[in-house]
Motif scaffolding. Structure first.
Motif, PDB file in Angstrom:
ATOM      1  N   THR A  19       0.859  -1.164   0.000  1.00  0.00           N
ATOM      2  CA  THR A  19       0.000   0.000   0.000  1.00  0.00           C
ATOM      3  C   THR A  19       0.899   1.219   0.000  1.00  0.00           C
ATOM      4  O   THR A  19       1.987   1.206   0.537  1.00  0.00           O
ATOM      5  CB  THR A  19      -0.974   0.006   1.195  1.00  0.00           C
ATOM      6  OG1 THR A  19      -1.460   1.340   1.316  1.00  0.00           O
ATOM      7  CG2 THR A  19      -0.309  -0.411   2.480  1.00  0.00           C
ATOM      8  N   GLY A  20       0.425   2.240  -0.633  1.00  0.00           N
ATOM      9  CA  GLY A  20       1.216   3.452  -0.717  1.00  0.00           C
ATOM     10  C   GLY A  20       1.061   4.334   0.508  1.00  0.00           C
ATOM     11  O   GLY A  20       1.503   5.464   0.510  1.00  0.00           O
ATOM     12  N   ALA A  21       0.403   3.853   1.531  1.00  0.00           N
ATOM     13  CA  ALA A  21       0.197   4.690   2.715  1.00  0.00           C
ATOM     14  C   ALA A  21       0.879   4.049   3.911  1.00  0.00           C
ATOM     15  O   ALA A  21       0.251   3.449   4.766  1.00  0.00           O
ATOM     16  CB  ALA A  21      -1.300   4.855   2.986  1.00  0.00           C
ATOM     17  N   GLU A 100       5.587   3.974  -4.684  1.00  0.00           N
ATOM     18  CA  GLU A 100       4.298   4.609  -4.442  1.00  0.00           C
ATOM     19  C   GLU A 100       3.547   4.735  -5.763  1.00  0.00           C
ATOM     20  O   GLU A 100       4.156   5.011  -6.803  1.00  0.00           O
ATOM     21  CB  GLU A 100       4.571   6.004  -3.878  1.00  0.00           C
ATOM     22  CG  GLU A 100       3.370   6.818  -3.534  1.00  0.00           C
ATOM     23  CD  GLU A 100       3.795   8.138  -2.859  1.00  0.00           C
ATOM     24  OE1 GLU A 100       3.182   8.465  -1.841  1.00  0.00           O
ATOM     25  OE2 GLU A 100       4.721   8.817  -3.370  1.00  0.00           O
ATOM     26  N   LEU A 102       0.058   6.847  -7.035  1.00  0.00           N
ATOM     27  CA  LEU A 102      -1.028   7.773  -6.690  1.00  0.00           C
ATOM     28  C   LEU A 102      -1.987   7.850  -7.860  1.00  0.00           C
ATOM     29  O   LEU A 102      -1.571   7.875  -9.023  1.00  0.00           O
ATOM     30  CB  LEU A 102      -0.485   9.180  -6.407  1.00  0.00           C
ATOM     31  CG  LEU A 102       0.622   9.352  -5.374  1.00  0.00           C
ATOM     32  CD1 LEU A 102       1.035  10.818  -5.290  1.00  0.00           C
ATOM     33  CD2 LEU A 102       0.152   8.855  -4.009  1.00  0.00           C
ATOM     34  N   SER A 107      -3.129   7.906  -2.754  1.00  0.00           N
ATOM     35  CA  SER A 107      -2.410   6.647  -2.765  1.00  0.00           C
ATOM     36  C   SER A 107      -3.353   5.479  -3.072  1.00  0.00           C
ATOM     37  O   SER A 107      -4.443   5.388  -2.513  1.00  0.00           O
ATOM     38  CB  SER A 107      -1.782   6.485  -1.382  1.00  0.00           C
ATOM     39  OG  SER A 107      -1.024   5.339  -1.363  1.00  0.00           O
TER      40      SER A 107
END
Ligand code: LEU
Length: 481
Positions: A19-21, A100, A102, A107
């Protein structure tokens, strides 16, 4: 050819999903979502690209911290639209670890499958025709080339280590599918796009890329950031990026652009190469003059060459041909310059159609020879002798190994000559110029050229092209009746 049917990606199943978070605690993974993304269905490279995806622009911010190595970090921002609803997005990417992804600034989870060479993710809502979205991909690590015994070179991001007096350098050499080794792309010529390329290099280095240079500004530690804008769409493989210790040679602009617009002229010579290497490039303006007379206005706002030191094939990278020291001849320069029209401006619908690039570019070598006072018959006879010595086939390729073979180049050029001898040179010129205009806004096929030939020049020209395109054996030497 079975990969072409459907690529099925299991998303969010286990360790490969990220996950990008990262600031949130490890999330409870949602139930496995199966998403599908269908490749474009290229007959030679069935897994490349995504059907229905249309990338309009790539905005690139690249950092080459150690030229001559394969280290690359950067951010690619893709402006996308779709020609059919896309619940899942799948970009071609063989590059390093993605940090990452988006979607319009937010994200999104993604899956990077380095084996399949795909970066896949679900947007919050499907991308629908008419909608636009921005996808940001941040990555860092080692990028490489894609070794392939069926191609004349290892395609992708080339690293040239320092040697003797020469500093380390990098450049792209990507035809047919090397751009995906260092950028997330819809890596197929049927989806050309515009590019903004920002490259930050260490002190003493110059970056060059396809398009017009927009700025050169200071970066930390004495480095420089160079920005180039490629305002006309080009296929992904035609994107040039060069990092080296260059001497840039500016020449007078030449008014061969659309409506007589000036085409900016600049060439990049690595410091320390033999001075004679430069000789061929002194002919660039004359080549542009001769070819634009036959093919119509030069399709881009700048043109020149960037010279590289490895002994590899030359490539028609848009606005900036990539020319090895060992291929620095006028003949090769004519060939790559012709590709600016055929390959870079006109793009292929399928890799099997690559003779439409190579045949036209090879034919330009004859047009050039004739402009220099040669009568050309010897060139044609030489081609025919070469084609007779080699195995032949119909012009549309069926295997990867055929893409850059004698048939694509020489039989392709002879096919155009077979059309030419059915008409006079004025009609042939109108025909060549018309082809560039006719197909300007869609990728080209042999069927398009056949239909165009029949409409423009009539049955005899059409029959001649058809014979040269389709006959399993080599047709007889084309000659004026
Ligand atoms: N299109 C290139 C040429 O100009 C060939 C490629 C294999 C690098 O012939």
């Amino acid at each position: 050819g079975t990969v072409g049917a459907l690529l099925v990606f299991a998303l969010l199943t286990g360790a490969q999903a990220r996950t990008g978070a990262p600031q949130t605690a490890v999330p409870t993974l949602p139930p496995p979502t199966i998403i599908t993304a269908q490749p474009i269905g290229d007959t030679i490279y069935p897994a490349l690209g995504q059907a229905g995806l249309d990338v309009l622009n790539y905005d690139l911010d690249l950092f080459v911290d150690r030229p001559g190595t394969s280290e690359l970090r950067g951010t690619a921002v893709l402006t996308l639209t779709a020609t059919q609803p896309l619940p899942a997005l799948s970009l071609d990417f063989l590059g390093p670890q993605v940090l990452e992804v988006l979607w319009n600034g937010l994200s999104v989870p993604y899956r990077q499958d380095q084996m399949a060479g795909k970066l896949t993710f679900n947007p919050p809502q499907p991308l629908l025709p008419g909608m636009r979205a921005e996808v940001t991909v941040r990555f860092a690590g080692r990028v490489g080339v894609r070794p392939d015994p069926d191609l004349p070179l290892d395609v992708g991001w080339q690293a040239v280590p320092a040697q003797g007096e020469r500093v380390g350098a990098n450049f792209t050499l990507s035809e047919p599918d090397g751009t995906r080794t260092f950028l997330p792309v819809n890596d197929h010529p049927s989806d050309p796009a515009t590019f903004t390329t920002r490259v930050t290099v260490p002190a003493g280095y110059t970056a060059a890329a396809s398009g017009m240079q927009q700025s050169e500004v200071a970066a930390p530690n004495g480095g420089r950031t160079f920005t180039f804008v490629q305002a006309e769409p080009i296929p992904t493989y035609a994107l040039a990026i060069h990092v080296n210790r260059f001497e840039r040679l500016d020449s007078p602009a030449i008014p061969v652009g659309v409506g007589g617009a000036a085409v900016i002229r600049r060439d990049y010579f690595p410091v320390g190469i033999p001075v004679e290497t430069r000789d061929a490039y002194a002919s660039t303006n004359e080549i542009l003059g001769v070819l634009s007379d036959w093919f119509g206005p030069f399709p881009f706002s700048a043109y020149g060459s960037a010279i590289v030191t490895p002994r590899i094939p030359a490539l028609e990278t848009a606005t900036l041909s990539t020319m090895p020291v060992t291929s620095s001849s006028v003949c090769v320069l004519v060939h790559e310059t012709a590709h600016q029209w055929f390959g870079d401006r006109l793009t292929l619908a399928d890799w099997s159609e690559v003779w439409l690039n190579e045949g036209f570019a090879t034919y330009a070598e004859l047009l050039w020879a004739q402009s220099q006072g040669e009568n050309g018959d010897e060139v044609v006879r030489g081609w025919y002798a070469r084609a007779s010595r080699t195995a032949t086939r119909p012009l549309i390729a069926t295997t990867e190994r055929q893409l850059f073979d004698t048939t694509a180049y020489i039989r392709g050029a002879l096919a155009l000559h077979a059309v030419r001898v059915t008409v006079n040179d004025a009609a042939f010129k109108t025909y060549l110029r018309g082809w560039v205009v006719e197909v300007a806004d869609r990728p080209v096929t042999t069927a398009d050229l056949l239909a165009y030939t029949r409409t423009r020049l009539g049955e005899r020209a059409w029959a001649a092209l058809r014979l040269w395109a389709e006959s399993p054996a080599l047709p007889p030497l084309p000659a004026k009746p």
